[in-house]
Design a protein around this motif. Structure first.
Motif, PDB file in Angstrom:
ATOM      1  N   THR A   8       0.970  -1.320  -0.074  1.00  0.00           N
ATOM      2  CA  THR A   8       0.018  -0.016  -0.007  1.00  0.00           C
ATOM      3  C   THR A   8       0.729   1.288  -0.006  1.00  0.00           C
ATOM      4  OG1 THR A   8      -1.818  -1.117   1.085  1.00  0.00           O
ATOM      5  CG2 THR A   8      -1.941   1.075   1.129  1.00  0.00           C
ATOM      6  N   SER A  45      -5.158  -2.418   9.067  1.00  0.00           N
ATOM      7  CA  SER A  45      -5.380  -1.728   7.762  1.00  0.00           C
ATOM      8  C   SER A  45      -4.424  -2.528   6.834  1.00  0.00           C
ATOM      9  CB  SER A  45      -4.897  -0.400   7.339  1.00  0.00           C
ATOM     10  OG  SER A  45      -5.534   0.482   8.734  1.00  0.00           O
ATOM     11  N   ARG A  46      -5.031  -2.616   5.481  1.00  0.00           N
ATOM     12  CA  ARG A  46      -4.432  -3.490   4.372  1.00  0.00           C
ATOM     13  C   ARG A  46      -3.289  -2.860   4.114  1.00  0.00           C
ATOM     14  NH1 ARG A  46      -7.936  -4.360  -0.868  1.00  0.00           N
ATOM     15  NH2 ARG A  46      -7.191  -2.118  -1.034  1.00  0.00           N
ATOM     16  N   ASN A  61     -16.709  -6.356  -2.149  1.00  0.00           N
ATOM     17  CA  ASN A  61     -16.715  -4.971  -1.245  1.00  0.00           C
ATOM     18  C   ASN A  61     -15.999  -5.239   0.154  1.00  0.00           C
ATOM     19  OD1 ASN A  61     -17.829  -2.500  -0.394  1.00  0.00           O
ATOM     20  ND2 ASN A  61     -19.833  -2.817  -1.016  1.00  0.00           N
ATOM     21  N   ASP A  62     -15.798  -4.066   0.586  1.00  0.00           N
ATOM     22  CA  ASP A  62     -14.984  -4.124   2.011  1.00  0.00           C
ATOM     23  C   ASP A  62     -15.580  -4.889   3.035  1.00  0.00           C
ATOM     24  OD1 ASP A  62     -13.483  -3.694   4.152  1.00  0.00           O
ATOM     25  OD2 ASP A  62     -12.928  -1.332   3.381  1.00  0.00           O
ATOM     26  N   SER A  65     -15.807  -2.422   6.616  1.00  0.00           N
ATOM     27  CA  SER A  65     -16.284  -1.372   6.501  1.00  0.00           C
ATOM     28  C   SER A  65     -17.695  -1.280   7.280  1.00  0.00           C
ATOM     29  CB  SER A  65     -16.400  -0.636   5.377  1.00  0.00           C
ATOM     30  OG  SER A  65     -17.267   0.545   5.368  1.00  0.00           O
ATOM     31  N   GLY A  70     -16.177   0.946   1.954  1.00  0.00           N
ATOM     32  CA  GLY A  70     -14.726   0.926   1.770  1.00  0.00           C
ATOM     33  C   GLY A  70     -14.143   0.428   0.645  1.00  0.00           C
ATOM     34  N   ASP A  71     -12.820  -0.178   0.872  1.00  0.00           N
ATOM     35  CA  ASP A  71     -11.936  -0.155  -0.491  1.00  0.00           C
ATOM     36  C   ASP A  71     -12.464  -1.778  -0.925  1.00  0.00           C
ATOM     37  OD1 ASP A  71     -10.319   1.812  -0.068  1.00  0.00           O
ATOM     38  OD2 ASP A  71      -9.074   0.984   1.225  1.00  0.00           O
ATOM     39  N   THR A  73     -12.084  -5.403  -1.915  1.00  0.00           N
ATOM     40  CA  THR A  73     -11.198  -6.424  -1.362  1.00  0.00           C
ATOM     41  C   THR A  73     -10.581  -7.464  -2.631  1.00  0.00           C
ATOM     42  OG1 THR A  73     -10.846  -7.867   0.393  1.00  0.00           O
ATOM     43  CG2 THR A  73     -13.049  -7.951  -0.634  1.00  0.00           C
ATOM     44  N   GLU A  77      -4.777 -10.805   0.566  1.00  0.00           N
ATOM     45  CA  GLU A  77      -3.866  -9.710   1.055  1.00  0.00           C
ATOM     46  C   GLU A  77      -3.297  -9.879   2.352  1.00  0.00           C
ATOM     47  OE1 GLU A  77      -7.715  -6.712  -0.532  1.00  0.00           O
ATOM     48  OE2 GLU A  77      -8.119  -7.737   1.235  1.00  0.00           O
TER      49      GLU A  77
END
Length: 253
Positions: A8, A45-46, A61-62, A65, A70-71, A73, A77
């Motif tokens: 990231t 956090s990722r 989807n995240d 969250s 959120g981010d 997925t 990860e």
């Protein structure tokens, strides 16, 4: 090809001496659920996305969250807790058929290159094949490699009254499963990291609370909680979309 980590914001983390928590996708999805619970409760956090050709592609989807905004997925990860020197890999898709050995070889090579010192594997075992005496009492079992047998981590597990996996049940792991192949590869490596495998007897279906139990045990084993702490974990908000409903709900009566 090997694993490629897209960190990231390009911020690579030195994982030397870290403990890796890794879920083995297996019966009941116990490992995957436990890792989700750990990431959610400790607000990790990722840290990066791992690219590999051996896992089926997936996006979603995240899952962490509360408003599901959120981010995105992905299938593989990494999350890092730098103060506690713990990294967690989440795998959200199965290994492609016929790729398990190659996947384990590349995972072991990556672990060796990062100099991760300890690995905690979380997996499920098919509860239909328990012996009679295994029906009662703790449903989590542990297995350690020789490097781990005289360490503080091994003493912690044994002090929690978690039974060692019985020889009569070792065949349930599978000769060509990730726990077996990864242990074989790492035990034959020059580094020989410490490996703790945790297994939870379960059935296919709604295993949210079994996953939470595994998460609680892992959090104690790796020191996220101490023996004097009361372990309290919350279910990730996204789990309300999983199959089944809580047996504590009045809706079924």
């Amino acid at each position: 090809m090997g694993f490629v980590v897209n960190w990231t914001d390009g911020k690579q983390i030195n994982l030397e001496g870290y403990t890796l928590i890794f879920p083995c996708v297996s019966v009941g999805n116990i490992g995957v659920l436990a890792v989700d619970a750990l990431i959610y409760n400790f607000k990790l956090s990722r840290s990066g996305i791992i690219k590999t050709v051996h896992i089926s592609p997936v996006v979603g989807n995240d899952p962490f969250s509360n408003d599901l905004n959120g981010d995105i997925t992905t299938n593989f990860e990494i999350f890092c807790d730098q103060p506690n020197r713990i990294c967690i890999i989440q795998q959200r898709a199965p290994i492609i058929q016929g790729h398990t050995k190659a996947f384990c070889d590349e995972l072991a090579d990556w672990i060796g290159s990062t100099k991760i010192s300890t690995i905690v594997l979380a997996s499920g075992l098919d509860g239909r094949f328990r012996n009679d005496y295994q029906m009662d009492g703790p449903q989590i079992r542990f297995k350690i490699n020789d490097s781990l047998s005289q360490t503080k981590l091994a003493n912690t597990v044994q002090s929690m009254a978690i039974p060692k996996l019985e020889e009569t049940s070792e065949n349930l792991i599978g000769q060509y499963s990730v726990p077996t192949l990864l242990n074989e590869k790492l035990n034959s490596s020059q580094q020989k990291p410490l490996i703790l495998s945790l297994f939870r007897f379960c059935l296919q279906g709604d295993n949210k609370f079994q996953g939470m139990e595994m998460a609680a045990v892992i959090s104690l084993v790796v020191g996220l909680f101490t023996g004097n702490d009361k372990v309290t974990l919350s279910l990730p908000q996204s789990w309300k979309y999983l199959e089944g409903i809580s047996t504590k709900s009045d809706e079924i009566f």
